[in-house]
Every structure is written in C-alpha cells, then in structure tokens.
Design an enzyme around this catalytic site. Structure first.
Site, PDB file in Angstrom:
ATOM      1  N   LYS A   1       0.852  -1.200   0.000  1.00 35.51           N
ATOM      2  CA  LYS A   1       0.000   0.000   0.000  1.00 35.51           C
ATOM      3  C   LYS A   1       0.883   1.243   0.000  1.00 35.51           C
ATOM      4  CE  LYS A   1      -0.184  -0.493   4.972  1.00 35.51           C
ATOM      5  NZ  LYS A   1      -0.898  -1.094   6.092  1.00 35.51           N
TER       6      LYS A   1
ATOM      7  N   TYR B   1      14.267  32.137   3.514  1.00 40.21           N
ATOM      8  CA  TYR B   1      13.090  32.953   3.860  1.00 40.21           C
ATOM      9  C   TYR B   1      13.096  33.381   5.323  1.00 40.21           C
ATOM     10  CZ  TYR B   1      10.611  31.757  -0.476  1.00 40.21           C
ATOM     11  OH  TYR B   1      10.229  31.621  -1.781  1.00 40.21           O
TER      12      TYR B   1
ATOM     13  N   MET C   1      10.157  25.325  -0.863  1.00 42.26           N
ATOM     14  CA  MET C   1       9.300  24.356  -1.538  1.00 42.26           C
ATOM     15  C   MET C   1      10.119  23.374  -2.386  1.00 42.26           C
ATOM     16  SD  MET C   1       6.195  25.036  -4.187  1.00 42.26           S
ATOM     17  CE  MET C   1       5.201  26.053  -3.102  1.00 42.26           C
TER      18      MET C   1
END
Ligand SMILES: *Cc1c(COP(=O)(O)O)cnc(C)c1O
Length: 826
Positions: free
Chosen positions: A496, A721, A770
C-alpha cells in the site's frame, strides 16, 4: 558442449520414459529464463515455496522436450508424446550429480572462492588478470548457491583453460555438496566480515564450514591477519600449500611490505615467497578493493604470472559494477543499464532481466552493445553466439558499437533492425540515435567505450533528486522475515501507499518472482494499476470504497470486508453481475477500534449472512495488532489474539472450506512467531526497517540529490526565507534541489537535522523551501554536482523520523511522486 539424453539419464541414475533422441547443451531450473528449448533439459526442482513440476506443461508448449522430474505428470505419455522424462528421487541432487560428472571431465585449474565479502570482486578481477592469456570460464554474476554452482560449472567447455567458481552457503552441510561439484584445485578464502550469521552459532562455525570447500585443493590463498580465519585454518588439517598473505608477518607466501595511497590509486610493495620483490599499482583506494587485489595477486603469482606482468595488468582492472539499473529514458524509452563486465553470460542475464520487466505498452526491445573484450573465443564464434542469443531473446533492434562488431556485422543478419558504429561518438551523431523512442533499451558496454556518456544522454533529465530502490535488499528482507516462518505459512506483502514509497509496480514484480502468496494495497485503483502492469498475483484490497466494486471484479481484486454495510452492498453488486464464489477477506476488530466486525457480538449475524448467499466466499479472516512492536503491550496483544482466535475458529466451523487465519504484521512475525497461524502480513520490515527497534535490516530506499550551487556567506548574513538562517561564522552554504514539495519536511530545517555530503554531516540551515534546501558544507570537501544523501544507505531514515517525532512509515511514504524512483539489482 553437449551430451545425449541417454548419457545424461545414465549419469543421474534416472528411469527414462520416452524415446526421442536429444542432444542437451543447456540446463534450466527457472522456466522464465528459457532460451533454447530444443537443446534444453529442464530440472523440475521443488523448494519450500515452489514446485518446478507446475511449469512442465508451459515449457512443453514452448518447445522443451526433456525433463528431469521427481513425479511424472498425469497421462504424460498421451499428452507429452515427444517428451523424455528422466525420473529421479531428487531433482536437485540429480542436477548436482550431472554437473559433478561434467566437472570431472576437466583437468584444468579450477579456482574455488568462498568467504563472506568480496567473492564476486575477486572472481571478476582474477578473471580480468588471467584473461589476457587464458580462456577463463567463471560463474556468472553471483551464482553461488546450491543451484547457482551447478549452473556455473555447467559452463565449463572444451575451450576452458581455467575455471573460477564462487561458492556461498547459508546453512550447515551445504559446502560439502558444493565441494563435490566444483572440485577446486586452488582455494581462495576472502574476507569473513561480520555478516550476520543466520544459521550459524558463530563466525568460527561458519568459517569451518566454508573451509570444507578446500579439502582437496593443492593450495589455499587467504589473509593471515584475520585472526579468526588464521585460527580456523590452523585447526583444519590441511595437506596442500598454504598461501597466506600478511601485512605483519614476513615469513609468509606474500608479504605486503607497504601500501601507499594516492588520490585515485594505491601502490602495493610486496615480497613473494620471501625472495622475489615486486610492486604494482591499482586504480582503487578503498580497503576492501585493496585486500581483494592482493588476494588476486597471490593467486596470479602462484599460477606463475611474472611480477612484471602483474604490474602491467593491475592498473587496468575495471571496477566491478554489479548493478542492473532501470531508468526512465527520453522519448518514452525505458533504459536498463548494465555496467557489469561484458561477457556473453552476463549479457544473457541482462537480456533475461529486461524481458522480465513489467511493460504495460509492450514496447519493442533494443540492445546497444559494445565489443566484448577478453572473451577467449575467436571473434567470429563469439559474435555468432551473441547474434543467436540476441535473436532468441526477442531483440528487435540491435546497435553494435566497436570495431570488432563492425567486422562481424554479418552474424546479425537475422535481427530485424541492426546498425553498427565504430564508436559512441559516431552513434550519437547518427539518425539512429535521434530516432530512439518508445522502446525498452538495454545498454551493455565495456567502460572503455564511453557508455557512461551514452547513458547520460539517454536518461530523462528531470529533477536531480531520486529515490534509489535496491530490489535485492527487498528480497533479503523478505527472506529474513521468512526465516521466522514455517515453510507452509503463507505471506501477504503490504505494498500500500505505493509500496511504502518505494514504488508499487516494481516491488510487486520482484515479490511476484519470489512467489509471495498475496499482495495487499489500500484501494482498488492501486490494484488496477498493478494488474495493468502485468501483475498476476492474488491482490487484497484493504479499504475498498463503495464506488469501486466494478473495478474489483474487472481486475480480480479481493476486498477486505469490515462492516455489514459493505458486506450487503458487495453481495448485491456481485449478484447483479452474476458472480459467485468471489473471494473476500473478513476483518475482525480486536482492539484497534478502527475497522472490522466485533468477533463476539457480530459473529452470529456475520455467519448467517455469509451462509445465505453464494456470491462471496470468505477466503481469509484476520485482525491487526495495536502494539506488536512494543513489549509494553504484550498483554494487550495476548488479549487481541485470544479474541481473534475464538472468533476466527467460530467462523471457520461454519464453513467446510479452509479459511486462512492471519494476525501477525512485521513486528508480530518477529515477536510472536507462535501466532503466525496460516498467513502473516509483512509491511515495514520488507522495506528494511525493523519496527521493533527501528534498526535497519537491509536498507532498501536511498533518497539522493546533488549540489546545485555553492557560495561563501560571511558571518552575520542570513540565508533563506524570513532570515531564519543566521550565519554565525564565515561559512560555505550549498543549495540542493529538494524541498518540502518533495517530502523534505520543513521541521528538519534550521539545523534540526542534517544530510550527508561525501560522507560528512551537513546541517540544513534556514527554512526549507518548496523546491530547494540550503545546507552548511563549511569544512566539507565537496563541489557543485556532488551527490547528497538525504536518507538511506549511510543515513538511516529513522534519524529523520526521530527528529520529526514521527515513525519511519511517515517519512518513507511522504517522498512525493515527482521524485523519480530508480531501481537497481546487484
Ligand atoms: C499496513 C498493514 C500491515 C503491515 O504492517 P507493518 O507494521 O508495516 O508490518 C499489516 N496489516 C494491515 C491490516 C495493515 O494495514
């Protein structure tokens, strides 16, 4: 070499049924590897998990006519009219007997190699050193088992001048059989290592078993500085010549006086037989390679090689890359890259591997091959053999690179499409190169032909972050867990969540080859994807949705049933389709309180409902432990087991067919093997993490990326950031192309965790972005383009999961889809 079937029957004391004439050149033990049916003798072997007798019908239809069997198929004389059956008591023994007899026809030197590490390396390098002036026959890859050794020995032929055969054992008693088959004349013991001992009580015991290989050898090469090996050899009353090598003791066959290392090479100064001084340089600097080269030097010198010759050849050794890598290529191609030394046997293995890969689109198969160096055969004969193999293995397009292949192109006339180039550069500049599309390409080339460059151009350049998945490690983990189980206990492998992040299709294919009884995924779509990729195993669906019944039936996926609502709806849907006897798996809730029937209060109604319909049939009944990974929950686990045991027995008693009972997961298999019942469900352990102690069994997945850019950042500046990454001293900061969108959790940033750059720890500095993260590489010897390990072989994933205060399951399954999975096999 070939033998008549009569002669073979006589040699293995078989009862022969059938009278067709036959000459046998090939032996086969795995039906999937069939290549030359007419001249093949198939041995139907029985193992704990499989039975070769089941493949006789298929093989007969594919043209095989000669079989060694323990049991004759029913009505064989009317169905398999043209076949010969050689009936024996034990097919494996017959295989060993046949190859023992084959071996005894040779009086050439046979080097027998055993040890825990380095066997394959020594075999390959010795072969490279000797092939300059001898025709060497060696075991392919690491064929060293009770079956692999006979298959290797079978390769000895009229032109063989030296044999090099590897022997590996996993339990007591095995070496005696291998010794008889190999009958080595020279023995080599490689490093013993600290590999875990499975069926041996100590390294000494294992070493003693290994030494049995050498009992009739004339000489034995080993490293004397290994205390355990030295002690065992002392106790082993050996009649031959001991050829120890040592860095400490002068009074030995090969005294290593000095090892000096440069940046890419090492130089060994030695004294042979306390008389001849010599020196050679090798193109490696790691200790294992150095040891293996010294071992090869000792054997070569013993075989009469001059020190000058050794010094000429050593620098030419090629690294032994044993990986078969599968990569996504440009223009819809799949690339299989085999950088293993080129020779015809390893070509055959690679072609076989290629044909077994799942391929939904059934694309054409292409082979790009360089000249084969050091084969020992005449050029003409060699390429005739290659061409024959290429055709038999179904290659549609053949691309040959090198002057020998240019000369021998006629041999390939029978291949549908064929092209020849003098070198890689000519090929790259050709139309043929530019038109490669939608095909499965096997690249097999000697390093000296520049195949690295070719691969580089052909692979799809996406994101430079990849998850490397080691398929052998999956198999090793599977076997590790199997060792807790009785042979008859069935196994469900949980794949799975895209096989815990490793990629369900490739993992399923590997597990299917190793004959697990069931694969299990979470939802029907995952099961459908497996079927579309050619997976034929039984598939269990753990969380079937009400909307997916049609998919279940269409793809023969077996759902778990956990509630009356689901049961009623599925019965109705199956009845509507006119389906009867559809297998389902009944789940009991014994304490998780997640999904499942209550084995006390629901059981009567459940039996009643199941008995009053014939659309579905309960194939198995199971429950799930809440805390089998932790001893603190042992009494709760015992309660769960009791509840399950009673409920499942009650269910079974209402039906005459056998309903498989299962409750153990990975941790349960290890902790409660006595609760294995009929079947177990293996999850996390398969992917290499032992849920009981968070230790790595055999690492499967390695998440890697590369350094994109490096810069010096002065003290007082910040990176990333929100100015979170304050730089406290002048630093070197590297950017790597992996971010939280790839699954790199933001909580690892701000020096909460690290990755590895050239083996050294580099902290994540500042906030993870990101798509990019920044790492501190101050003081680490590295450059742009260098590889970075996020987790894997050298940095256990559990380090990350601990920092994140989560479980490894979560880290593995959150590596996002855009990270390419690259599979390899040793
Ligand atoms: C995931 C799962 C398993 C496997 O558990 P591991 O801890 O990974 O071994 C077993 N059974 C069920 C029902 C599961 O959902």
């Amino acid at each position: 070499m070939n033998y008549s079937i009569d002669k073979i029957a006589e040699n293995i004391n078989a009862k022969r049924l059938g009278d067709a004439e036959a000459q046998i050149s090939f032996i086969l033990t795995d039906s999937r590897s069939l290549c030359f049916p007419e001249e093949t003798l198939f041995f139907a072997l029985r193992s704990e998990r499989n039975d070769g007798h089941h493949y006789i019908d298929e093989l007969y239809h594919r043209g095989v006519r000669n079989f060694v069997v323990e049991q004759l198929p029913d009505a064989f004389s009317s169905i398999y009219k043209q076949a010969n059956f050689l009936q024996v008591d034990n097919s494996l023994l017959a295989l060993q007997q046949l190859t023992t007899w084959h071996r005894s026809a040779f009086t050439i030197p046979i080097v027998g190699i055993t040890g825990s590490n380095g066997k394959t390396m020594v075999k390959e390098w010795l072969s490279q050193l000797l092939s300059f002036d001898h025709n060497v026959t060696r075991s392919p890859k690491s064929y060293n088992s009770q079956i692999g050794v006979p298959l290797s020995v079978w390769l000895l032929n009229e032109s063989s001048e030296i044999g090099i055969i590897e022997a590996g054992i996993s339990k007591r008693g095995e070496m005696e059989a291998l010794q008889k088959i190999i009958q080595p004349t020279i023995g080599v013991l490689t490093s013993l290592g600290a590999a875990h001992q499975e069926n041996f009580s100590s390294i000494e015991e294992k070493c003693k078993e290994k030494l049995l290989l050498f009992k009739d050898t004339q000489a034995l090469v080993y490293q004397m500085d290994d205390a355990i090996a030295a002690k065992c050899i002392e106790d082993f009353s050996y009649d031959g010549t001991l050829l120890g090598w040592s860095e400490k003791n002068k009074d030995v066959a090969l005294f290593v006086e000095k090892i000096s290392k440069d940046t890419t090479t090492s130089t060994i100064e030695y004294c042979w037989q306390t008389a001849t001084k010599g020196k050679f340089t090798l193109p490696f600097i790691d200790d294992a390679s150095i040891q293996n080269c010294i071992t090869c030097a000792a054997i070569s010198l013993y075989l009469g090689m001059k020190p000058e010759t050794l010094a000429e050849r050593m620098p030419m050794l090629e690294p032994v890359a044993m990986r078969l890598e599968v990569k996504e290529g440009q223009h819809g191609c799949t690339l299989i890259n085999d950088s293993y030394n080129s020779d015809i046997n390893s070509l055959d293995i690679a072609l076989d591997f290629m044909n077994r890969r799942p391929d939904q689109q059934k694309r054409a198969r292409t082979l790009i091959l360089s000249d084969i160096l050091q084969s020992g055969q005449t050029e003409k004969q060699l390429y005739c053999d290659v061409a024959e193999l290429v055709q038999k293995r179904g290659i549609k397009k053949f691309i040959g690179i090198g002057s020998a292949l240019m000369r021998q192109q006629e041999a390939f006339d029978g291949v549908e499409e064929r092209y020849f180039f003098e070198n890689v550069a000519d090929f790259i500049n050709s139309k043929v190169f530019n038109s490669l599309a939608d095909e499965v390409i096997l690249l097999k080339g000697a390093r000296s032909f520049g195949f690295d460059q070719l691969t580089e151009l052909l692979v799809k350049k996406v994101h430079e972050t990849v998850l490397e998945v080691n398929l052998n490690a999956v198999v090793d983990n599977l076997n590790w867990y199997r060792s807790f189980l009785k042979p008859e206990t069935k196994l469900v492998c949980m794949i799975k969540a895209d096989a815990y992040g490793a990629g369900a299709v490739e993992i399923a294919k590997t597990l299917e080859e190793h004959r697990v009884d069931y694969l299990a995924v979470a939802v029907a779509d995952e099961g459908a994807t497996l079927r579309r990729n050619g997976i034929k195993s039984n598939i269990m669906i753990m969380n079937p949705e009400m909307s997916s019944f049609k998919t279940l039936f269409d793809y023969e996926l077996e759902p778990e049933i956990y509630s009356f609502r689901l049961l009623d709806a599925l019965i109705k849907a199956a009845e509507k389709e006119g389906i009867t006897g559809y297998p389902v798996h009944i789940k009991f809730d014994t304490g998780m309180h997640r999904l499942g029937f209550n084995p006390r209060t629901d059981i009567a109604q459940l039996i009643e409902k199941l008995r009053h319909q014939n659309a579905l049939i309960p194939r198995s009944v199971f429950s799930h432990f809440v805390g089998s990974d932790n001893n603190d929950f042992d009494s709760f686990s015992a309660e769960q087991f009791k509840l399950f045991d009673e409920g499942s027995k009650q269910l079974q008693s209402a039906f005459s067919h056998r309903i498989l009972r299962h409750i153990d997961n990975s941790a349960g298999i290890e902790h409660f093997p006595e609760r294995q019942l009929d079947m177990c469900r293996l999850g996390l352990g398969l992917y290499g993490i032992n849920p009981r102690n968070n230790e790595i069994i055999n690492n499967v997945s390695t998440l890697k990326t590369t350094i994109l850019q490096m810069r010096n950042v002065p003290k007082g500046e910040t990176v990333g950031y929100s100015r979170r990454g304050v730089i406290e001293k002048d630093s070197v900061i590297a950017a790597i192309p992996i971010g939280y969108a790839d699954g790199l959790n933001r909580k690892l940033g701000n020096r909460n965790c690290y990755c590895l750059v050239n083996g050294q720890k580099a902290d994540y500095v500042g906030n993870i972005c990101m798509d990019v993260a920044l790492i501190d590489v101050t003081g680490i010897d590295c450059k742009e383009g260098d590889s970075v390990e996020i987790f894997g072989d050298n940095l256990p994933v559990t380090i990350l999961s601990n920092v994140l205060e989560t479980i490894p399951y979560e880290v593995l399954t959150t590596v996002s889809n855009r990270v390419k999975r690259v599979y390899f096999q040793d």
